[in-house]
Design a protein around this motif. Structure first.
Motif, PDB file in Angstrom:
ATOM      1  N   ASN A 190       0.771  -1.242   0.000  1.00  0.00           N
ATOM      2  CA  ASN A 190       0.000   0.000   0.000  1.00  0.00           C
ATOM      3  C   ASN A 190       0.805   1.297   0.000  1.00  0.00           C
ATOM      4  O   ASN A 190       0.217   2.374   0.000  1.00  0.00           O
ATOM      5  N   SER A 191       2.125   1.215   0.030  1.00  0.00           N
ATOM      6  CA  SER A 191       2.909   2.453   0.113  1.00  0.00           C
ATOM      7  C   SER A 191       2.975   3.164  -1.235  1.00  0.00           C
ATOM      8  O   SER A 191       2.721   2.582  -2.287  1.00  0.00           O
ATOM      9  N   ASP A 192       3.342   4.426  -1.184  1.00  0.00           N
ATOM     10  CA  ASP A 192       3.518   5.211  -2.409  1.00  0.00           C
ATOM     11  C   ASP A 192       4.606   4.595  -3.291  1.00  0.00           C
ATOM     12  O   ASP A 192       4.554   4.716  -4.520  1.00  0.00           O
ATOM     13  N   ASP A 193       5.584   3.940  -2.663  1.00  0.00           N
ATOM     14  CA  ASP A 193       6.698   3.340  -3.414  1.00  0.00           C
ATOM     15  C   ASP A 193       6.227   2.235  -4.364  1.00  0.00           C
ATOM     16  O   ASP A 193       6.849   1.998  -5.399  1.00  0.00           O
ATOM     17  N   THR A 194       5.156   1.531  -3.983  1.00  0.00           N
ATOM     18  CA  THR A 194       4.703   0.416  -4.821  1.00  0.00           C
ATOM     19  C   THR A 194       3.539   0.814  -5.734  1.00  0.00           C
ATOM     20  O   THR A 194       3.070  -0.013  -6.513  1.00  0.00           O
ATOM     21  N   GLU A 195       3.089   2.053  -5.636  1.00  0.00           N
ATOM     22  CA  GLU A 195       1.993   2.492  -6.502  1.00  0.00           C
ATOM     23  C   GLU A 195       2.418   2.332  -7.963  1.00  0.00           C
ATOM     24  O   GLU A 195       3.542   2.637  -8.339  1.00  0.00           O
ATOM     25  N   GLY A 196       1.535   1.796  -8.755  1.00  0.00           N
ATOM     26  CA  GLY A 196       1.867   1.544 -10.157  1.00  0.00           C
ATOM     27  C   GLY A 196       2.355   0.122 -10.394  1.00  0.00           C
ATOM     28  O   GLY A 196       2.422  -0.327 -11.537  1.00  0.00           O
ATOM     29  N   GLU A 197       2.718  -0.572  -9.309  1.00  0.00           N
ATOM     30  CA  GLU A 197       3.119  -1.980  -9.438  1.00  0.00           C
ATOM     31  C   GLU A 197       1.858  -2.844  -9.414  1.00  0.00           C
ATOM     32  O   GLU A 197       0.877  -2.498  -8.761  1.00  0.00           O
ATOM     33  N   GLU A 198       1.906  -3.974 -10.115  1.00  0.00           N
ATOM     34  CA  GLU A 198       0.722  -4.844 -10.181  1.00  0.00           C
ATOM     35  C   GLU A 198       0.289  -5.353  -8.814  1.00  0.00           C
ATOM     36  O   GLU A 198      -0.881  -5.604  -8.583  1.00  0.00           O
ATOM     37  N   PHE A 199       1.231  -5.517  -7.908  1.00  0.00           N
ATOM     38  CA  PHE A 199       0.891  -6.064  -6.586  1.00  0.00           C
ATOM     39  C   PHE A 199       0.414  -4.982  -5.608  1.00  0.00           C
ATOM     40  O   PHE A 199       0.045  -5.291  -4.480  1.00  0.00           O
ATOM     41  N   HIS A 200       0.399  -3.719  -6.020  1.00  0.00           N
ATOM     42  CA  HIS A 200      -0.085  -2.642  -5.145  1.00  0.00           C
ATOM     43  C   HIS A 200      -1.566  -2.893  -4.847  1.00  0.00           C
ATOM     44  O   HIS A 200      -2.362  -3.125  -5.738  1.00  0.00           O
ATOM     45  N   GLY A 201      -1.923  -2.872  -3.572  1.00  0.00           N
ATOM     46  CA  GLY A 201      -3.303  -3.111  -3.163  1.00  0.00           C
ATOM     47  C   GLY A 201      -3.654  -4.578  -3.010  1.00  0.00           C
ATOM     48  O   GLY A 201      -4.806  -4.925  -2.748  1.00  0.00           O
ATOM     49  N   LEU A 202      -2.666  -5.456  -3.133  1.00  0.00           N
ATOM     50  CA  LEU A 202      -2.902  -6.891  -3.004  1.00  0.00           C
ATOM     51  C   LEU A 202      -3.439  -7.200  -1.607  1.00  0.00           C
ATOM     52  O   LEU A 202      -2.939  -6.677  -0.612  1.00  0.00           O
ATOM     53  N   GLU A 203      -4.473  -8.015  -1.548  1.00  0.00           N
ATOM     54  CA  GLU A 203      -5.066  -8.355  -0.250  1.00  0.00           C
ATOM     55  C   GLU A 203      -4.054  -9.123   0.597  1.00  0.00           C
ATOM     56  O   GLU A 203      -3.238  -9.888   0.075  1.00  0.00           O
TER      57      GLU A 203
END
Length: 174
Positions: free
Chosen positions: A130-143
């Protein structure tokens, strides 16, 4: 971007399980592919069998056809055999859908960690998904349940270690 339906979706016999074994295998493969693509597009991770019958994926209102609950169970069982679904209850009424298997998510996460030079670093689960660093990555928001399974797959491969922290779980990558 809107979801693109396969050609079979507008073909009425697609909504009736076919008796011929070869035809049925192809039909089930098409249903599995459609269900996973739909869940992926809409980022769905849990499904209810009864609710699914009214979902657009199994109910084409344009041609007034829907897959029966029994047929949906058959499709879900096929997905389970392929490793893309886990039942949440003994009655098989709710399930976890894995349009990408844990090993595949783990590989994506590890590639990102390597790319940003964070091997030998510790992350909280929140930071990873959920961090800004992973925004745009496919796994961003992964449960979290899927994130944990993905990290467990990496741990099995010796690429990560899941650790307990004061405020939950974290992971160190190797």
């Amino acid at each position: 971007m809107s979801f693109e339906w396969p050609w079979q979706y507008n073909f009425p016999p697609f909504f009736t399980l076919q008796p011929n074994v070869d035809t049925r295998q192809k039909q089930l493969a098409a249903w599995c592919s459609l269900a996973l693509a739909y869940c992926r597009h809409h980022k769905l991770y849990t499904l209810d069998v009864m609710e699914s019958q009214e979902s657009p994926v199994f109910n084409n209102k344009k041609i007034e056809r829907k897959l029966s609950t029994e047929a949906i169970q058959v499709v879900f069982e096929e997905l389970r055999k392929k490793g893309n679904l886990d039942w949440l209850d003994k009655n098989k009424s709710r399930c976890l859908v894995m349009w990408r298997r844990p090993e595949e998510w783990g590989k994506l996460i590890y590639q990102w960690v390597s790319k940003v030079g964070m091997i030998n670093s510790v992350f909280t689960l929140y930071e990873l998904s959920n961090s800004d660093d992973t925004e745009g990555e496919e796994f961003h928001g992964l449960e979290e349940w899927m994130l944990l399974r993905s990290l467990q797959a990496l741990q099995t491969d010796g690429k990560a270690e899941i650790i307990s922290m004061d405020d939950g779980k974290g992971v160190k990558f190797f």
